[in-house]
Enzyme design. Structure first.
Site, PDB file in Angstrom:
ATOM      1  CE  LYS A  59     -39.395  83.619 -56.925  1.00 43.28           C
ATOM      2  NZ  LYS A  59     -39.777  83.995 -58.277  1.00 43.28           N
TER       3      LYS A  59
ATOM      4  CE  LYS B 127     -40.509  86.758 -54.908  1.00 46.42           C
ATOM      5  NZ  LYS B 127     -40.716  86.514 -56.280  1.00 46.42           N
TER       6      LYS B 127
HETATM    7  C1  PBG Z   1     -42.062  85.098 -60.951  1.00 48.60           C
HETATM    8  C2  PBG Z   1     -42.204  85.880 -59.691  1.00 48.60           C
HETATM    9  C3  PBG Z   1     -42.973  85.560 -58.557  1.00 48.60           C
HETATM   10  C4  PBG Z   1     -42.837  86.643 -57.696  1.00 48.60           C
HETATM   11  C5  PBG Z   1     -41.976  87.553 -58.298  1.00 48.60           C
HETATM   12  N1  PBG Z   1     -41.589  87.053 -59.523  1.00 48.60           N
HETATM   13  C6  PBG Z   1     -43.856  84.415 -58.273  1.00 48.60           C
HETATM   14  C7  PBG Z   1     -43.353  83.049 -58.172  1.00 48.60           C
HETATM   15  O1  PBG Z   1     -42.136  82.786 -58.136  1.00 48.60           O
HETATM   16  O2  PBG Z   1     -44.209  82.170 -58.188  1.00 48.60           O
HETATM   17  C8  PBG Z   1     -43.518  86.789 -56.359  1.00 48.60           C
HETATM   18  C9  PBG Z   1     -43.767  88.183 -55.923  1.00 48.60           C
HETATM   19  C10 PBG Z   1     -44.772  88.343 -54.840  1.00 48.60           C
HETATM   20  O3  PBG Z   1     -45.329  87.375 -54.269  1.00 48.60           O
HETATM   21  O4  PBG Z   1     -45.081  89.500 -54.545  1.00 48.60           O
HETATM   22  N2  PBG Z   1     -41.186  84.039 -60.878  1.00 48.60           N
HETATM   23 ZN    ZN Z   2     -41.427  82.575 -62.581  1.00 50.15          ZN
END
Ligand code: PBG
Ligand code: ZN
Length: 332
Positions: free
Chosen positions: A203, A256
């Site tokens: 991520k 992601k």
């Molecule tokens: C929470 C989370 C996020 C997303 C999924 N789980 C946001 C972040 O890390 O700030 C992003 C999903 C998206 O942008 O569609 N940690």
């Molecule tokens: Zn988070």
């Protein structure tokens, strides 16, 4: 093909395989299926509540009663998988305890959905602290620093609450080190050994999460997430994160965002035997919707091209906000 002069060409003519739609379909290497889709949902407290999200046309925050209806419809369209994100109403604290206290929002939604749909629905819950902490970070904050190991306990409790309510998979998205192992151990100790872990292994600290943070009210109050999410410049590190999560007991790995990281999806696919998921994130969705609304692109064709690219890169599962509309409108 008319006009082919044997004197001009080699025997190899790739265009022979592109001559008709039926032929192209028969030699296509990538196929999108509804079974690949995981539809994200934002869950609200209360009843009868539906809130539009301005930056994400077509996506809403919904209370549990409305979510039941939405998912019933998704199932009838062939979307069998859903992932839940809580948008809590209650007071937030430093550790996100409201995500796992008795009667917490997402576990309640899980229980209601599983009571209604059972095994017809494959249900995932995002596991993270950011929507539940007063500082909006994904771990416990201490004097400007995100503490790793103290965060694991709270993430594990949240995972147990969702799993005990009936979630099929928990999906930790916080990017703390060791959280997959901690959650696996906690689930097993709680006799929840059959609940799986979809790890957000790779991520990145991405600007593409902007619309989501508006949707989930989860933006950090100060600072950014770069001390825990990955640096977009790094590719090899993705394999390191995946190897660790696999060792720690992950059942599926996720990359992601998806579209700006297709190289990473391909690398992960080539280096694991586990199913690979890719998250076509909020910013990627909003850009397509905005461009389509402005008449700049053909929404159907661009959406399908994006989803195909993610699948071609190697994703078995695609988390995408486009899912419902793509099925409703018969795009796939
Ligand atoms: C929470 C989370 C996020 C997303 C999924 N789980 C946001 C972040 O890390 O700030 C992003 C999903 C998206 O942008 O569609 N940690
Ligand atoms: Zn988070």
């Amino acid at each position: 093909m008319k006009g082919n002069d044997p004197r001009h060409g080699s025997a190899q003519r790739p265009r022979r395989l592109r001559r008709s739609p039926r032929l192209r379909e028969s030699v296509a290497e990538t196929h999108l299926r509804r079974e690949m889709l995981i539809q994200p949902h934002f869950v609200l407290e209360g009843t009868g509540r539906v809130e539009a999200i301005a930056s994400m046309p077509g996506i809403e925050r919904q209370s549990i009663d409305r979510l039941l209806r939405t998912i019933e419809k998704d199932l009838s369209l062939g979307i069998r998988s859903a992932i839940l994100f809580g948008v809590p109403a209650g007071p937030k604290d430093g550790v996100g305890a409201s995500s796992y206290h008795a009667d917490a929002l997402v576990p309640r939604a899980v229980a209601a959905l599983k009571a209604a749909f059972g095994q017809d629905l494959v249900l995932y819950t995002d596991i993270c602290l950011c929507a539940y902490t007063d500082h909006g970070h994904c771990g416990v904050l201490d004097g400007g620093e995100i503490l790793n190991d103290p965060s694991l306990e709270h993430l594990s409790r949240q995972a147990i609450a969702c799993a005990a309510a009936g979630a099929d998979f928990v999906a930790p998205s916080d990017m703390m080190d060791g959280r997959v192992g901690a959650i696996r151990t906690a689930l097993d100790r709680a006799d929840l050994g059959s609940v799986g872990i979809l790890a957000y292994s790779v991520k990145y600290a991405s600007a593409y999460y902007g619309p989501f943070r508006e949707a989930a009210h989860s933006a950090p109050a100060a600072g950014d997430r770069k001390s825990y999410q990955m640096d977009p410049r790094n590719r090899r590190e993705a394999l390191r994160e995946c190897a660790l999560d696999e060792e720690e007991g992950a059942d599926m790995l996720m990359v992601k965002p998806a579209l700006a990281y297709l190289d990473v999806i391909a690398d992960v696919r080539a280096n694991t035997t586990l199913p690979v998921a890719a998250y076509n994130v909020s910013g990627e969705y909003s850009m397509v919707k905005a461009a389509a609304a402005a008449g700049l692109i053909d929404e159907r064709l661009v959406t399908l091209e994006n989803m195909t690219a993610i699948a071609r890169a190697g994703a078995d599962l695609i988390l995408t906000y486009h899912g419902r509309e793509a099925c409703e409108r018969g795009w796939l």
